[in-house]
Design an enzyme around this catalytic site. Structure first.
Site, mmCIF file in Angstrom:
data_model
loop_
_atom_site.group_PDB
_atom_site.id
_atom_site.type_symbol
_atom_site.label_atom_id
_atom_site.label_comp_id
_atom_site.label_asym_id
_atom_site.label_seq_id
_atom_site.Cartn_x
_atom_site.Cartn_y
_atom_site.Cartn_z
ATOM 1 N N GLU A 97 12.525 20.723 25.243
ATOM 2 C CA GLU A 97 11.611 19.472 24.709
ATOM 3 C C GLU A 97 11.005 20.081 23.249
ATOM 4 O OE1 GLU A 97 8.767 20.373 27.715
ATOM 5 O OE2 GLU A 97 9.844 19.771 29.322
ATOM 6 N N GLY A 154 9.356 19.205 19.777
ATOM 7 C CA GLY A 154 8.525 18.227 19.110
ATOM 8 C C GLY A 154 8.533 18.598 17.698
ATOM 9 N N ARG A 155 7.863 19.376 17.279
ATOM 10 C CA ARG A 155 7.607 19.649 15.760
ATOM 11 C C ARG A 155 8.715 19.995 15.109
ATOM 12 N NH1 ARG A 155 2.658 22.453 14.666
ATOM 13 N NH2 ARG A 155 2.653 23.031 16.830
ATOM 14 N N CYS A 158 -17.876 13.145 6.152
ATOM 15 C CA CYS A 158 -19.112 13.791 6.042
ATOM 16 C C CYS A 158 -19.161 14.992 6.846
ATOM 17 C CB CYS A 158 -20.265 13.185 6.483
ATOM 18 S SG CYS A 158 -20.329 11.555 5.390
HETATM 19 N N1 LLP Z 1 6.816 20.543 26.108
HETATM 20 C C1 LLP Z 1 5.301 20.620 26.351
HETATM 21 C C2 LLP Z 1 5.130 20.773 27.856
HETATM 22 C C3 LLP Z 1 4.533 20.547 25.363
HETATM 23 O O1 LLP Z 1 3.194 20.807 25.708
HETATM 24 C C4 LLP Z 1 4.580 20.693 23.919
HETATM 25 C C5 LLP Z 1 3.504 20.603 23.079
HETATM 26 C C6 LLP Z 1 6.128 20.473 23.732
HETATM 27 C C7 LLP Z 1 7.085 20.403 24.703
HETATM 28 C C8 LLP Z 1 6.385 20.591 22.297
HETATM 29 O O2 LLP Z 1 5.984 21.459 21.515
HETATM 30 P P1 LLP Z 1 6.527 21.552 19.921
HETATM 31 O O3 LLP Z 1 8.019 21.777 19.775
HETATM 32 O O4 LLP Z 1 6.117 20.384 19.270
HETATM 33 O O5 LLP Z 1 5.995 22.906 19.360
HETATM 34 N N2 LLP Z 1 -1.365 19.855 18.095
HETATM 35 C C9 LLP Z 1 -0.782 21.192 17.603
HETATM 36 C C10 LLP Z 1 0.334 21.363 18.804
HETATM 37 C C11 LLP Z 1 0.163 21.239 20.418
HETATM 38 C C12 LLP Z 1 1.323 21.200 21.097
HETATM 39 C C13 LLP Z 1 1.288 20.777 22.484
HETATM 40 N N3 LLP Z 1 2.249 21.026 23.357
HETATM 41 C C14 LLP Z 1 -0.514 21.316 16.571
HETATM 42 O O6 LLP Z 1 -0.879 20.548 15.708
HETATM 43 O O7 LLP Z 1 -0.012 22.370 15.973
#
Ligand code: LLP
Length: 417
Positions: free
Chosen positions: A276, A278-279, A345
């Site tokens: 999964e 994302g980033r 602000c």
């Molecule tokens: N799967 C689950 C169950 C998750 O909770 C997350 C991210 C992902 C996949 C994807 O994770 P990634 O591959 O993107 O690391 N707002 C924070 C990041 C929060 C991530 C939350 N869960 C930031 O800006 O660093």
């Protein structure tokens, strides 16, 4: 700049693919999120090809960036999706995503969200507690459906990342302890409308080392072996997201090395593998383009006040996160150490501290690595309309989200009679 192959200087001007950021600022205004079609595509393909023929499903974590055009691009490339709300499900369906490739994560699924996902026929619910399992069983029974479920276990592994985005420690709210999960799998017959199809974990985000992933996979594989020995049939393993990207000097594993290491650990097992990310798919595919409104010099600090703020990109304020800030036009003249701040602000409203730049009022800056958790975490704080978003494809600029207007922001509010 090596993390951003589609972002490069030509004649001292920063470009995205073949388009200058100056042109984007003139045509679409600032602040504006800018994504590269080529980088998004390359990032997806790197993950996908690393599976080398093995049965797998990449479920892009929609929360990282949920713009319909980005979801549509990944859907066309064959991606599945990891969603955490009914809203994200709707986005995926509207963007042409295949419900059969959707996994639904999150600790607090609402009955309405469960109904919508069952009606859409998603691939799997990643369930995070016994209470959630009971609710899902009941709703599936009411709808006369069989809900496919993977329990998200908590492997108690230290992801060694920012505490706010670490999820795999036993004190975190996520996942189910191993012994409890094992009991639930083995009492499957108690849940008339649940079919246990998979096993899932996710230990955190922005991980820059392989070891925690491997440690978590080992623990999950040990549980899988115990479950199989007791007669459970598990069809897929979901190892979550979390692979980090380079914001400054980090050296995260390459996607292909990360996938290869997971595949090697899983060996010859027959299960389909899900991840999964994302980033790692979107983070370095996007930037936030902003214009310097004012330069303000005090006896203590030099400030560049820009037109993007913490409502547009909250990561610096929330996690003290570092984003590289690049000048759109290179100049060496009269460089100073600037605090890059927005108009909101709050003292926490900054995009970067102590950046050596040569600036004049009206200059453009690119806040890099803003493709993940940038627009998707933006807000309307200070009644600031959210930024426009564009995607560059070669020499073409696609507007993928119009800039909001103040009228839209207040349209749902009512004054007292
Ligand atoms: N799967 C689950 C169950 C998750 O909770 C997350 C991210 C992902 C996949 C994807 O994770 P990634 O591959 O993107 O690391 N707002 C924070 C990041 C929060 C991530 C939350 N869960 C930031 O800006 O660093």
């Amino acid at each position: 700049m090596s993390s951003f192959p589609s972002f490069s200087y030509h004649s001292a001007k920063l470009h995205v693919e073949s388009v200058s950021l100056e042109r984007i600022a003139v045509e679409f205004g600032t602040p504006c999120y800018v994504y590269s079609h080529a980088t998004l595509t390359a990032a997806y393909r790197e993950f996908d090809s690393a599976f080398a023929g093995r049965d797998h499903l990449i479920c892009y974590a929609v929360k990282a960036n949920s713009n319909l055009a980005i979801l549509n691009l990944f859907a066309r490339l064959g991606s599945g999706f990891d969603i955490v709300s009914g809203g994200e499900l709707k986005r995926v369906l509207n963007a042409g995503g295949d419900p059969q490739k959707v996994v639904f994560s999150g600790v607090g699924k609402h009955p309405e969200e469960m109904r919508a996902a069952l009606a859409a026929g998603i691939f799997c619910f990643n369930v995070e507690s016994e209470a959630e399992l009971l609710r899902l069983n009941q709703i599936a029974a009411e709808m006369n459906k069989l809900a496919p479920v993977s329990l998200r276990v908590n492997p108690d592994v230290d992801a060694r990342t920012h505490p706010y985005i670490s999820t795999g420690l036993k004190e975190n709210k996520f996942g189910i302890p191993f012994d409890e999960a094992e009991k639930l799998y083995l009492s499957a017959q108690q849940f008339s409308n649940i079919r246990f199809t998979g096993l899932d974990c996710h230990i955190g985000s922005q991980l820059t080392e392989l070891n925690p992933f491997i440690e978590a996979a080992e623990k999950v594989l040990a549980l899988l072996a115990r479950l199989e020995a007791q007669g459970s049939r598990i069809e897929h393993l979901d190892l979550g997201g979390g692979l980090g990207i380079r914001y400054s000097s980090e050296t995260p594993p390459l996607a292909r090395d990360y996938v290869a290491a997971l595949c090697a650990k899983i060996g010859q097992r027959s299960q389909r593998i899900l991840i999964e990310p994302g980033r790692a798919l979107v983070g370095n595919s996007g930037l936030l383009l902003t214009r310097v409104e004012y330069l303000k010099h005090t006896p203590y600090r030099d400030f560049a006040i820009v037109d993007a703020a913490m409502n547009d990109l909250i990561r610096p304020a929330l996690y003290d996160a570092y984003h590289e800030v690049l000048p759109v036009t290179v100049s060496e003249e009269n460089a100073k150490m600037y605090q890059i701040v927005g108009p909101v602000c709050e003292t926490g409203d900054f995009l970067g501290h102590d950046r050596r730049l040569s600036l004049r009022q009206g200059d453009l800056l690119a806040v890099m690595s803003a493709g993940a958790y940038g627009m998707s975490m933006s807000s309307n704080y200070n009644t600031r309309p959210r930024a426009a978003e564009v995607m560059v494809e070669g020499d073409h600029i696609h507007l993928i989200r119009e800039r909001e207007s103040v009228e839209q922001l207040i349209a749902h509010e009512r004054i007292l009679p």
